[in-house]
Design an enzyme around this catalytic site. Structure first.
Site: not given
Ligand code: RFL
Length: 387
Positions: A67, A197, A289, A293, A384
């Site tokens: 994109h 947006y 979000p 990032k 961005y």
């Molecule tokens: P995660 O993905 O939350 O993974 C953490 C993992 O740790 C586990 N955990 C444990 N395991 C063992 N012992 C414990 N005590 C534990 N406690 C927790 C959890 O089960 C999990 O599997 O963190 P990580 O790896 O730092 O990754 C971060 C990303 O997931 C997050 O920043 C993004 O999803 C944010 N985000 C987006 N980021 C982008 O770069 N581009 C996007 O387009 C984007 N869209 C989004 C998003 C986040 C969203 N939500 C739901 C918050 C869209 C949404 C809707």
């Protein structure tokens, strides 16, 4: 020892194995759960570079969509910003986070890595010494004490690792932005070519591609909203209104597969390391979000930490580990600053009082700057699409 099998923990684990460093990942949830958890979709060029350079990008290169444009719909019309037209080489690759996680799990196991699902870290100790310990609880309820040289806290915002830093050793600063989004996944193809947006007097609405069959939408909602109050019909009515489909054409509709309310909040820990503990991704810094990032920061920090750990363990060079926090924080803050700016761009306060009207006028001016000024557009594109 790596806590958490999200993007941060899995990229770190794969990079460490590639560098010949032994590691173990413990993950609280089941494999099926992490491989189906839909979150991010927009990967920055730098993220794709890291994954490609380390043999982790086959899935996203084969199935991701590129994109290079985003669009804004406002009271005064619609405008598009094409990052290539603005002189950027980088584009976004759209690839669902759960697909990336599935690829990273498969590769980690194929490289001989050890990954214990349904195993939660429940205690961390000995961070001041050279043999820290992690107490875990597995699916059978049995507790095991793990020893290692280092602990990587990749366990997200609600994980244990960030709470293991003693009081006073790190400062948490943060903000609740006072805005919530209803995050929706619709079983419908994307309706618009670009991320769109829509800024509307009833609140923000967003359209983002995910896969040919599934599209992500967002609707700004009141804090404390119960997602169950938003039936499919109500969702589509509101999306049509805020996306102004009477002016710009209809949306492809389909059943809503997932709806959840996200309170937009951000925070940063400083430093993001303590003794033998290093925080990565959401564990180090939660980012709203609004600018997509979070997963990108997680992967970039994982690369920095993997290189620092490899330098220490293979060459005895402590320097990169000592600098880990200082090396990561400037990028975290740049991403936080842009996400915060996006929040102010997309949301005007509700209400009729003078302050709300004043803030809405500032918001209109920001959008107008972005529509009309090449300098604003260049700066937007730089932040961005890159970090
Ligand atoms: P995660 O993905 O939350 O993974 C953490 C993992 O740790 C586990 N955990 C444990 N395991 C063992 N012992 C414990 N005590 C534990 N406690 C927790 C959890 O089960 C999990 O599997 O963190 P990580 O790896 O730092 O990754 C971060 C990303 O997931 C997050 O920043 C993004 O999803 C944010 N985000 C987006 N980021 C982008 O770069 N581009 C996007 O387009 C984007 N869209 C989004 C998003 C986040 C969203 N939500 C739901 C918050 C869209 C949404 C809707």
């Amino acid at each position: 020892m790596i806590l958490g099998a999200g993007p941060a923990g899995l990229v770190l684990g794969n990079l460490l194995l590639a560098a010949g460093v032994d590691c173990l990942i413990v993950e609280r949830q089941s494999r099926a759960h992490v491989e189906q958890r839909a979150r991010a979709g927009f990967l920055a060029a730098n993220t794709v570079r890291i994954l490609t350079a380390n043999g982790l990008a086959d899935g996203l290169l084969a199935n991701g969509q590129q994109h290079d444009t985003c669009a804004f719909r406002t009271d005064s019309g619609e405008f598009e910003l094409g990052y290539r037209d603005l002189g950027r080489r980088e584009v976004h690759t759209v690839y669902p986070q759960q697909d990336l996680v599935r690829d990273l799990v498969a590769e980690f196991l194929a490289r001989g890595g050890e990954l214990r699902f349904e195993t939660a870290a429940i205690g961390i100790s000995g961070l001041d010494g050279d043999r820290p310990e992690v107490l875990t609880q597995g699916p059978d309820g049995a507790r095991r004490l793990l020893h290692g040289r280092f602990v990587a806290g990749c366990d997200g915002r609600h994980g244990l690792a960030r709470t293991a830093i003693p009081e006073g050793a790190a400062r948490r600063t943060g903000r609740d932005h006072g805005v919530s989004w209803l995050a929706l996944l619709a079983a419908a193809p994307q309706s618009l070519a670009a991320v769109t947006y829509a800024v509307h007097q009833d609140g923000f609405a967003g359209h983002m591609a995910r896969t040919p069959q599934v599209t992500r939408y967002y609707l700004q909602v009141e804090h404390g909203t119960d997602p169950a109050d938003w039936t499919d019909d109500r969702v589509w009515d509101e999306l049509q209104l805020r996306m102004r489909t009477d002016q710009y054409g209809p949306l492809h509709q389909g059943p809503i597969l997932e709806r959840r309310v996200l309170n937009m909040a951000s925070d940063v820990l400083d430093p993001i390391q303590y003794g033998r503990l290093f925080l990565v991704g959401d564990a180090a810094s939660l980012i709203s979000p609004s600018a997509a990032k979070g997963a990108n920061l997680a992967i970039m920090e994982a690369e920095v930490l993997a290189q620092a750990l490899a330098s220490q363990l293979r060459n005895g060079d402590e320097g990169p580990l000592t600098r880990y926090s200082a090396d990561c924080l400037p990028r975290i803050w740049r991403a936080q600053e842009f996400s915060h700016w996006m929040i102010n761009l997309l949301h005007g306060p509700a209400g009729k009082d003078d302050e709300a009207a004043f803030l809405r006028a500032l918001q209109r001016t920001r959008l107008e700057n972005l529509r009309t000024s090449r300098r604003h557009q260049d700066q937007f594109a730089e932040q961005y699409v890159g970090i």
